[in-house]
Design a protein around this motif. Structure first.
Motif, PDB file in Angstrom:
ATOM      1  N   TYR A 192      -2.986 -30.758 -27.841  1.00 13.88           N
ATOM      2  CA  TYR A 192      -3.657 -30.464 -26.573  1.00 13.88           C
ATOM      3  C   TYR A 192      -3.200 -31.472 -25.534  1.00 13.88           C
ATOM      4  O   TYR A 192      -3.246 -32.680 -25.775  1.00 13.88           O
ATOM      5  CB  TYR A 192      -5.177 -30.524 -26.718  1.00 13.88           C
ATOM      6  CG  TYR A 192      -5.894 -29.861 -25.572  1.00 13.88           C
ATOM      7  CD1 TYR A 192      -6.278 -28.538 -25.671  1.00 13.88           C
ATOM      8  CD2 TYR A 192      -6.149 -30.538 -24.389  1.00 13.88           C
ATOM      9  CE1 TYR A 192      -6.915 -27.899 -24.617  1.00 13.88           C
ATOM     10  CE2 TYR A 192      -6.786 -29.919 -23.342  1.00 13.88           C
ATOM     11  CZ  TYR A 192      -7.158 -28.599 -23.451  1.00 13.88           C
ATOM     12  OH  TYR A 192      -7.775 -27.973 -22.403  1.00 13.88           O
TER      13      TYR A 192
ATOM     14  N   TYR B   2      -7.682 -27.076 -32.602  1.00 12.82           N
ATOM     15  CA  TYR B   2      -6.488 -27.432 -31.840  1.00 12.82           C
ATOM     16  C   TYR B   2      -5.629 -28.384 -32.681  1.00 12.82           C
ATOM     17  O   TYR B   2      -6.145 -29.308 -33.304  1.00 12.82           O
ATOM     18  CB  TYR B   2      -6.858 -28.115 -30.525  1.00 12.82           C
ATOM     19  CG  TYR B   2      -7.527 -27.205 -29.532  1.00 12.82           C
ATOM     20  CD1 TYR B   2      -6.783 -26.315 -28.779  1.00 12.82           C
ATOM     21  CD2 TYR B   2      -8.911 -27.244 -29.351  1.00 12.82           C
ATOM     22  CE1 TYR B   2      -7.404 -25.471 -27.864  1.00 12.82           C
ATOM     23  CE2 TYR B   2      -9.529 -26.412 -28.433  1.00 12.82           C
ATOM     24  CZ  TYR B   2      -8.772 -25.526 -27.701  1.00 12.82           C
ATOM     25  OH  TYR B   2      -9.371 -24.699 -26.801  1.00 12.82           O
TER      26      TYR B   2
ATOM     27  N   ARG C 248     -11.974 -24.013 -31.220  1.00 16.00           N
ATOM     28  CA  ARG C 248     -11.727 -23.330 -29.954  1.00 16.00           C
ATOM     29  C   ARG C 248     -13.050 -22.852 -29.356  1.00 16.00           C
ATOM     30  O   ARG C 248     -14.044 -22.642 -30.049  1.00 16.00           O
ATOM     31  CB  ARG C 248     -10.790 -22.134 -30.158  1.00 16.00           C
ATOM     32  CG  ARG C 248      -9.397 -22.530 -30.623  1.00 16.00           C
ATOM     33  CD  ARG C 248      -8.352 -21.597 -30.059  1.00 16.00           C
ATOM     34  NE  ARG C 248      -8.398 -21.584 -28.611  1.00 16.00           N
ATOM     35  CZ  ARG C 248      -8.223 -20.486 -27.881  1.00 16.00           C
ATOM     36  NH1 ARG C 248      -8.013 -19.327 -28.460  1.00 16.00           N
ATOM     37  NH2 ARG C 248      -8.256 -20.546 -26.567  1.00 16.00           N
TER      38      ARG C 248
ATOM     39  N   GLU D 201      -4.239 -22.267 -22.332  1.00 12.66           N
ATOM     40  CA  GLU D 201      -5.643 -22.681 -22.297  1.00 12.66           C
ATOM     41  C   GLU D 201      -6.056 -23.023 -20.875  1.00 12.66           C
ATOM     42  O   GLU D 201      -5.414 -23.838 -20.210  1.00 12.66           O
ATOM     43  CB  GLU D 201      -5.843 -23.892 -23.202  1.00 12.66           C
ATOM     44  CG  GLU D 201      -7.287 -24.288 -23.394  1.00 12.66           C
ATOM     45  CD  GLU D 201      -8.055 -23.258 -24.203  1.00 12.66           C
ATOM     46  OE1 GLU D 201      -8.786 -22.449 -23.586  1.00 12.66           O
ATOM     47  OE2 GLU D 201      -7.925 -23.262 -25.433  1.00 12.66           O
TER      48      GLU D 201
ATOM     49  N   ALA E  50      -2.696 -24.313 -31.714  1.00 13.79           N
ATOM     50  CA  ALA E  50      -3.925 -24.175 -32.486  1.00 13.79           C
ATOM     51  C   ALA E  50      -3.624 -23.432 -33.781  1.00 13.79           C
ATOM     52  O   ALA E  50      -2.534 -22.870 -33.950  1.00 13.79           O
ATOM     53  CB  ALA E  50      -4.994 -23.434 -31.685  1.00 13.79           C
TER      54      ALA E  50
ATOM     55  N   ALA F 143      -1.128 -25.376 -25.306  1.00 10.52           N
ATOM     56  CA  ALA F 143      -1.614 -26.160 -26.443  1.00 10.52           C
ATOM     57  C   ALA F 143      -1.211 -25.424 -27.715  1.00 10.52           C
ATOM     58  O   ALA F 143      -0.676 -24.311 -27.669  1.00 10.52           O
ATOM     59  CB  ALA F 143      -3.127 -26.332 -26.367  1.00 10.52           C
TER      60      ALA F 143
END
Length: 857
Positions: free
Chosen positions: A726, A723, A745, A675, A693, A691
């Motif tokens: 993060y 997510y 996102r 990311e 997701a 991260a």
């Protein structure tokens, strides 16, 4: 931020619009006998198959439909494709988003998450991927991880552009287009049969258009277009079982880059009241240049039990993208950027395909090498550094006030103007610099130069008084808007090798089982070279400064001598220096990643017209390197990412193939998502972080030949992403940001649908008229990761086209309108200008109209 209340237009789908479309379709449908839907052949499984027989979610668009829709590039195509977003304001920094999976890195330390192929050849860089869709056979959009057959960097899916091959005939075709905003384009096609077994094809295309708004600051335009593309191909059939296909293409782009306009109300007012959708005021010339060349040789040989395919390819491009990042012409917020890229890549793939009564199989091996150089230049002034420091102070002061980013930026602009009016120009930079000097220990060194006692450190001195001391040199420097430029150079040498196999067994006459796997090994060498050759004009006013105890009580006074600028060593922001007084950073990095990705698919054909499938598939994207790694605590490399996708799908051809209904329901887990975010302290920059997701969704596509004359179509996609982990950088190092967990996102609308109606009318003369309408509605979406509350409003688009074909098919003409209702649509918010409190936005095209004319010889 632009919203519906500001411009008085509600950007939401209207039931009356849908009702009108249905009524129109019903009225013209009549009772004529219905036609069949034409079969579309795709190569999603590395062999030619009917689209309806492939157990993969695919949106395939033929070249004829591309023309009918007025599609010119992949960004246009993305608007009508379910589960896909390609909202790109510049073709040299494109982002392709499939089912919420994308990578937004504009540098070269990472790879894209959606693989783009042209005629079976992978395109490694986004700056070379956005090509004009002229003389195209079809475009296939494969959704979900395609790690087995398409390999690395297909975690979100793959886009395959297939150009038309030379044919066994003699054809010449010229198409010209003229439209508003000075639109002029032309496409020339020449196809020749050169001998009994040799055929050639040449296409030449150009596209020009003026800017659709004026630069109030004068001097240059933004958002205009000027591209030329040339393709040549030769098809040789030396034997009945062998085909040799050579292709080459050359492209030139020379135009203004994206039009980005400030969304900060106070900055808009200073620029003369411009807004996102009006005229604009920019001070950094916009440039978008690219020279590209590519060639490939595909050899296909049929043997008794298998087919051997070899694809050898080489490509390269040079590009220069320069943009105004702040969206204003205010020198106190001047922020321009330029990216220079040189890239070349070589690839070789060998593939074996075979089939028996019960088994279809594919075996392959591939190798690719990419060499590149990327330079990022950033253009500031001392005034924009002051604006940055003011914005940092405002964010700290209102940290818990619950204000939006736009509100904070607006307060910062007003604060900045108040400081100018109050004679405090330079105070924010002076305070910021002093804090950095304290953190780096340079302030203690400075005090030692003045003979301060050892027990007195800079952190004990009154901060505001010391900042006032520094203003002697900094204030005139800021008031003059002195240029401040920065540069970073990256080089890369990337190698990737893979072997793969894919096997489909017919377990019964109706049930097939597919199992496939690919082993990929990636190696990367990477360098980072930064040189910050700027200096701060440090000087001291002179006078007494209070010495404070830990509780802030005055316990003494330290006399500071007056020192003119140039006497104190001027070091920018506490960085280390080489012997020439230049702050620099040079790193040589290397790493490797490997992965086994696979797929398992079980499909069942209920009858000749209905097939369902269940699949579990994986995708892999290699790790990489942050192109800027000067910030403390930033890891220069990041991990590989992996996606696992579970999907259930249906493909059907109903009512004697007068209707196609395809649908898919899916769920995926995304590990170590790469990311891109604006992070780092004390100077923020763009860095890639890992991260996690997840996403769930569904897609439905319908095509209905309602009558011999009427074709109706539509699609709908539902997507929910969030997510699950993060991490952000803080002064204490990496930490998980719980506030991001559960957030959607960026750039992923929850709902999106399209409607299409095409009516064909045969005239008594033998000529034909075709009327077509396309309608799209896209839900709101998060516009920037740095502020999930900054939402891009939902929007609707309608395109209309009326075409005529002569009885001999020699002549064709069409009138068209795109964005019929002239909707004012923001494509995205944020960007690099957010670092100094001057976030911009970019807009979709306003109403465009024109005419096409084609003649064939």
């Amino acid at each position: 931020m632009h919203d519906a209340d500001q411009n008085g237009k509600i950007r939401q789908f209207s039931l009356s619009t849908l009702s009108g479309a249905i009524a129109f379709a019903t009225a013209i449908s009549g009772t004529a006998y219905a036609a069949e839907i034409e079969e579309v052949v795709v190569t999603a499984q590395k062999r030619a198959e009917n689209l309806q027989d492939v157990p993969i979610a695919i949106s395939a668009v033929t070249g004829d439909n591309i023309k009918a829709m007025g599609v010119k590039n992949l960004t246009d195509l993305g608007k009508s494709t379910p589960g896909v977003e390609m909202n790109n304001d510049t073709p040299l920094q494109p982002t392709y988003n499939i089912r919420g999976i994308q990578t937004s890195d504009f540098t070269v330390g990472s790879d894209p998450a959606v693989a783009v192929y042209v005629d079976g050849v992978y395109n490694g860089r986004g700056a070379g991927a956005e090509v004009p869709l002229a003389d195209i056979e079809r475009v296939e959009v494969l959704k979900g991880p395609q790690g087995t057959l398409f390999g690395r960097n297909a975690t979100g899916g793959a886009i395959h552009i297939i150009t038309k091959k030379p044919q066994a005939d003699d054809t010449t075709e010229l198409s010209v287009t003229a439209g508003n905003y000075g639109r002029q384009s032309a496409d020339l096609l020449v196809n020749r049969q050169l001998s009994d077994n040799l055929y050639g094809r040449i296409t030449a295309s150009n596209n020009r258009r003026d800017a659709f708004a004026d630069n109030l600051a004068g001097g240059f335009s933004a958002g205009n277009q000027d591209t030329q593309t040339y393709r040549a191909s030769l098809l040789w059939e030396p034997t009945a079982d062998t085909e040799v296909l050579w292709r080459a293409d050359y492209g030139v782009m020379d135009q203004g880059s994206a039009l980005r306009t400030s969304i900060v109300p106070s900055l808009q007012a200073i620029d003369g009241g411009t807004d996102v959708f009006g005229d604009y005021a920019l001070d950094t010339p916009t440039i978008e240049d690219r020279d590209s060349f590519g060639t490939s040789l595909t050899v296909t040989s049929d043997f008794e039990n298998f087919t051997l395919t070899s694809i050898t390819a080489f490509s390269k491009f040079d590009s220069h993208l320069q943009q105004d990042e702040d969206g204003t012409a205010n020198p106190d917020y001047m922020f321009g950027s330029a990216n220079f890229d040189e890239q070349e890549q070589f690839s070789q793939e060998f593939r074996l395909n075979g089939a028996t009564d019960r088994l279809k199989w594919t075996l392959g091996a591939s190798y690719a090498q990419e060499k590149l150089e990327h330079v990022t230049d950033a253009y500031f002034t001392a005034g924009s550094l002051e604006s940055f420091a003011v914005y940092e102070g405002v964010k700290a002061a209102y940290e818990n006030a619950g204000l939006t980013t736009t509100e904070l930026e607006d307060i910062a602009v007003q604060t900045r103007q108040g400081m100018i009016a109050g004679g405090l120009e330079g105070a924010a930079v002076a305070t910021f610099v002093y804090d950095l000097m304290v953190q780096s220990g340079q302030a203690d060194q400075l005090l030692a130069m003045f003979g301060a006692p050892d027990f007195i450190t800079a952190s004990m001195l009154d901060r505001e008084q010391m900042a006032a001391q520094l203003m002697a040199g900094i204030t005139p420097w800021v008031m003059a808007d002195t240029p401040w430029n920065e540069s970073v150079t990256n080089t890369g040498d990337y190698r990737s090798a893979a072997i793969y196999g894919d096997f489909t067994w017919s377990l019964t006459d109706k049930m097939d089982l597919t199992v496939g796997a690919r082993y990929t090994a990636d190696e990367k060498d990477f360098t980072i070279q930064s040189a910050y050759q700027n200096t701060l004009p440090l000087a001291l006013t002179g006078g007494d400064v209070d010495v404070l105890d830990p509780n802030g009580n005055v316990i003494g006074v330290l006399p500071i001598p007056a020192v003119p600028a140039g006497v104190i060593p001027a070091q920018p922001f506490g960085m280390a220096f080489n012997n020439n007084g230049v702050a620099d950073l040079y790193q040589e990095l290397d790493d490797s990643w490997s992965d086994i990705s696979g797929r398992i698919v079980l499909d069942y054909r209920w009858n000749d017209d209905v097939m369902t499938y269940v699949s579990l598939s994986e995708g892999f994207k290699a790790g990489g390197f942050n192109s800027f790694s000067a910030a403390p605590g930033i890891d220069p490399s990041f991990d590989q990412e992996d996606v696992t996708n579970f999907e259930v799908g249906l493909k059907s051809s109903l009512f004697d193939n007068r209707m196609q209904l395809n649908t898919a329901i899916y769920s995926y887990e995304y590990d170590n998502l790469q990311e891109l975010d604006l992070v780092g302290a004390p100077i923020p920059n763009y860095y890639l972080r890992n991260a996690d997701a997840e996403g769930q969704g569904m897609e439905v596509e319908v095509l209905w030949a309602a009558t011999d004359n009427l074709m109706l179509g539509g699609n709908y996609s539902l997507l929910d992403t969030e997510y699950t982990r993060y991490e952000v950088l803080t002064a204490a190092g990496e930490t998980e940001d719980d506030s991001r967990v559960g957030q959607p996102r960026v750039g992923t609308p929850e709902n999106k649908f399209n409607l299409m109606a095409e009516y064909s009318l045969d005239l008594a003369s033998g000529a034909n008229i075709v009327l077509r309408g396309d309608y799209n509605w896209t839900d709101e979406r998060v516009g920037t990761i740095s502020d999930p509350s900054r939402v891009v409003e939902d929007y609707q688009l309608m395109n209309l086209r009326a075409g005529w074909n002569s009885a001999s098919d020699r002549y064709s003409a069409a009138l068209w309108v795109q964005n019929v209702t002239d909707e004012e649509i923001a494509g995205g918010y944020g960007g690099t200008g957010a670092a100094i409190g001057a976030s911009p936005a970019w807009r979709y095209m306003p109403r465009m109209y024109g005419a096409d004319f084609t003649v064939r010889f």
